[in-house]
Enzyme design. Structure first.
Site, mmCIF file in Angstrom:
data_model
loop_
_atom_site.group_PDB
_atom_site.id
_atom_site.type_symbol
_atom_site.label_atom_id
_atom_site.label_comp_id
_atom_site.label_asym_id
_atom_site.label_seq_id
_atom_site.Cartn_x
_atom_site.Cartn_y
_atom_site.Cartn_z
ATOM 1 C CE LYS A 1 -12.557 -3.945 1.684
ATOM 2 N NZ LYS A 1 -13.198 -4.185 2.963
ATOM 3 C CE LYS B 1 -5.545 -8.151 -1.271
ATOM 4 N NZ LYS B 1 -5.401 -7.979 0.137
ATOM 5 C CE LYS C 1 -4.369 -1.669 1.268
ATOM 6 N NZ LYS C 1 -5.526 -1.704 2.092
HETATM 7 P P1 TYM Z 1 -10.482 -6.318 4.678
HETATM 8 O O1 TYM Z 1 -11.517 -5.326 5.038
HETATM 9 O O2 TYM Z 1 -9.531 -5.994 3.585
HETATM 10 O O3 TYM Z 1 -11.167 -7.697 4.275
HETATM 11 C C1 TYM Z 1 -12.165 -8.319 5.075
HETATM 12 C C2 TYM Z 1 -12.005 -9.832 4.963
HETATM 13 O O4 TYM Z 1 -12.113 -10.261 3.599
HETATM 14 C C3 TYM Z 1 -10.996 -11.100 3.269
HETATM 15 N N1 TYM Z 1 -10.641 -10.890 1.846
HETATM 16 C C4 TYM Z 1 -10.539 -11.869 0.936
HETATM 17 N N2 TYM Z 1 -10.724 -13.190 1.023
HETATM 18 C C5 TYM Z 1 -10.564 -13.912 -0.123
HETATM 19 N N3 TYM Z 1 -10.237 -13.380 -1.315
HETATM 20 C C6 TYM Z 1 -10.033 -12.046 -1.452
HETATM 21 N N4 TYM Z 1 -9.729 -11.528 -2.643
HETATM 22 C C7 TYM Z 1 -10.184 -11.227 -0.282
HETATM 23 N N5 TYM Z 1 -10.079 -9.891 -0.060
HETATM 24 C C8 TYM Z 1 -10.355 -9.700 1.254
HETATM 25 C C9 TYM Z 1 -9.872 -10.622 4.186
HETATM 26 O O5 TYM Z 1 -8.895 -11.623 4.353
HETATM 27 C C10 TYM Z 1 -10.627 -10.310 5.459
HETATM 28 O O6 TYM Z 1 -10.785 -11.478 6.240
HETATM 29 N N6 TYM Z 1 -7.014 -5.813 8.234
HETATM 30 C C11 TYM Z 1 -8.327 -6.391 7.950
HETATM 31 C C12 TYM Z 1 -9.419 -5.868 8.853
HETATM 32 C C13 TYM Z 1 -9.209 -6.091 10.316
HETATM 33 C C14 TYM Z 1 -9.258 -7.342 10.995
HETATM 34 C C15 TYM Z 1 -9.067 -7.030 12.358
HETATM 35 C C16 TYM Z 1 -9.437 -8.646 10.568
HETATM 36 C C17 TYM Z 1 -8.963 -5.127 11.252
HETATM 37 N N7 TYM Z 1 -8.885 -5.683 12.493
HETATM 38 C C18 TYM Z 1 -9.020 -8.040 13.334
HETATM 39 C C19 TYM Z 1 -9.411 -9.653 11.539
HETATM 40 C C20 TYM Z 1 -9.220 -9.341 12.892
HETATM 41 C C21 TYM Z 1 -8.686 -6.011 6.520
HETATM 42 O O7 TYM Z 1 -8.206 -5.053 5.985
HETATM 43 O O8 TYM Z 1 -9.686 -6.762 5.977
#
Ligand code: TYM
Length: 326
Positions: free
Chosen positions: A195, A192, A111
Site C-alpha cells: 500500500k 511484495k 519500516k
Molecule cells: P496490512 O493492513 O498490511 O494487510 C492486511 C492483510 O493483507 C495481507 N497482505 C498481503 N497478502 C498477499 N500479498 C501481499 N502483497 C500482501 N500485502 C498485504 C496481509 O498479510 C494482511 O493479512 N499488522 C497487520 C494488521 C493487523 C492484524 C492484526 C492482522 C493488526 N492487528 C491482528 C491480523 C491479526 C497489517 O499491517 O496488515
C-alpha cells in the site's frame, strides 16, 4: 465453533495483495467460524499521518471490506479504536514480549530503516497486534505470508503469559492461503505488492478502473526467456502473474499457465480475470460510499459485540495478573 480474528490497516489504498492474501479468506471463514474482523486504525498511528485522511480511510476501508463480501450480520466488523480494551491489553503484551523479540521483527526493521522519524509505537506495534488477537480467544488468524512472524510472536506471548500466570489466552494459529499469500509488485517482482507505494504502476488498487488495470498489467515486468512457466526463483515476474491469475480464477499457478504461450496473452488473461473479480466489488463499494451513516451504524453495532468478548478476556487477564478488581 472456532473463533477467527484478523485485521487490516487503513493506510494507503487497499490493493490486490490484501484481497487475494487475506480478504478472500476472511469472506470464506465468516461462514465456517465465529469471525471477528477489525479495521486497525490505531496501528495506522505508528507512522506520520494526516487526521482527515485517516478518518476517510477508516470509513472507506470498512466499506471496501463489506463490498468484498464481509457481512456485518454474519461476523463482527469493527474499528479497533472503538474498543479501548485493545490498548489496555497492549500494555500487558509489551510487558510480556521481550525487547529482543520485538527487535527481531522484520517489519520493524524494514519500516524503520532510513526513516527520519521512528515512533516508539512502530517498535511495539506487534504487541498491539497480539492484544487484538488474544482478546478474542482466537483460534485462527487468516493473513498473508508477511504477517507470519507477528502471529508467531503472538503465540509466544500467549504461551509465556499462560505459563507465568495460569491459563488465560488461547494460543492462535496463522491461516495462510495456498495461493495468493504473497502477491508481488508488478514492476519490482522481488518486493511484495504494498500500500505504501500508492499510485505506483506495480500495485493494483481495488478501486482501479479497467483501463488502469490493463495498463498496469501490460507494463508488468517479466523476463527475456519467453516461456510461460511457474518458477518464482528464476522467473519472479511471470510467476507473480500466474499466481494472480490462478488466485483470481481459483486455480493453482501452474494450472493457470495451461494453454497460455505468450507473455502478452498471459498479461491480457490476468488483467481480464482481475477486472472480472473486482467489478462486483467496485459496484457495491460505490453504493455503500453513498451512505456513510449506515456504515457508521454497522460499525457501532460491531464495536458493541466486540467489546462484550474483549472485556471478558481483559477481566480474566487482569485478575490472573494480580491487578486489584475495579
Ligand atoms: P496490512 O493492513 O498490511 O494487510 C492486511 C492483510 O493483507 C495481507 N497482505 C498481503 N497478502 C498477499 N500479498 C501481499 N502483497 C500482501 N500485502 C498485504 C496481509 O498479510 C494482511 O493479512 N499488522 C497487520 C494488521 C493487523 C492484524 C492484526 C492482522 C493488526 N492487528 C491482528 C491480523 C491479526 C497489517 O499491517 O496488515
Amino acid at each position: 465453533m472456532a473463533r477467527v480474528f484478523s485485521g487490516i490497516k487503513p493506510t494507503g489504498s487497499v490493493h490486490l495483495g490484501n484481497l487475494l492474501g487475506a480478504l478472500r479468506n476472511w469472506v470464506v471463514m465468516q461462514d465456517e467460524a465465529d469471525a471477528v474482523y477489525c479495521v486497525v486504525d490505531l496501528h495506522a498511528l505508528t507512522v506520520r499521518h494526516d487526521p482527515a485522511e485517516l478518518r476517510a480511510a477508516t470509513l472507506s476501508l470498512a466499506q471496501l471490506l463489506i463490498a468484498s463480501g464481509i457481512d456485518p450480520e454474519r461476523c463482527t466488523l469493527f474499528v479497533q479504536g472503538h474498543v479501548p480494551e485493545h490498548t489496555e491489553c497492549a500494555w500487558v503484551m509489551e510487558c510480556t514480549a521481550s525487547f529482543g523479540e520485538l527487535r527481531r521483527m522484520t517489519q520493524f526493521k524494514d519500516k524503520s530503516e532510513g526513516a527520519d522519524f521512528v515512533s516508539g509505537g512502530l517498535f511495539t506495534y506487534p504487541a498491539l497486534q497480539a492484544s487484538d488477537i488474544l482478546l478474542y480467544d482466537t483460534d485462527q488468524v487468516p493473513v498473508g505470508e508477511d504477517q507470519r512472524q507477528h502471529i508467531e510472536l503472538t503465540r509466544d506471548i500467549a504461551t509465556r503469559f499462560n505459563s507465568r500466570y495460569g491459563d488465560t489466552f488461547v494460543v492462535p494459529e496463522a491461516v495462510i492461503p495456498p495461493a495468493g499469500a504473497r502477491i508481488m509488485d508488478l514492476q519490482h517482482p522481488e518486493n511484495k505488492m504494498s500500500k505504501s507505494d500508492d499510485g505506483a504502476q506495480g500495485t493494483i488498487l481495488l478501486l482501479d478502473d479497467p483501463s488502469a488495470i490493463h495498463k498496469k498489467f501490460k507494463r508488468a515486468v517479466t523476463d527475456s526467456d519467453g516461456e510461460v512457466r511457474f518458477d518464482p526463483t528464476l522467473k519472479p515476474g511471470v510467476s507473480n502473474l500466474l499466481s494472480i491469475l490462478g488466485a483470481a480464477i481459483d486455480r493453482g499457478p501452474e494450472a493457470a499457465a495451461d494453454g497460455i504461450e505468450r507473455y502478452g496473452d498471459l498479461k491480457e488473461a490476468t488483467a481480464e480475470a482481475v477486472i472480472d473479480l473486482l467489478r462486483p466489488l467496485q459496484a457495491r463499494y460505490h453504493e455503500l460510499a453513498a451512505d456513510p451513516a449506515e456504515t457508521g451504524r454497522l460499525l457501532a453495532l460491531g464495536a458493541e459485540k466486540a467489546r462484550t468478548v474483549a472485556s471478558a478476556t481483559l477481566d480474566r487477564m487482569r485478575s490472573n495478573l494480580g491487578l486489584l478488581p475495579r
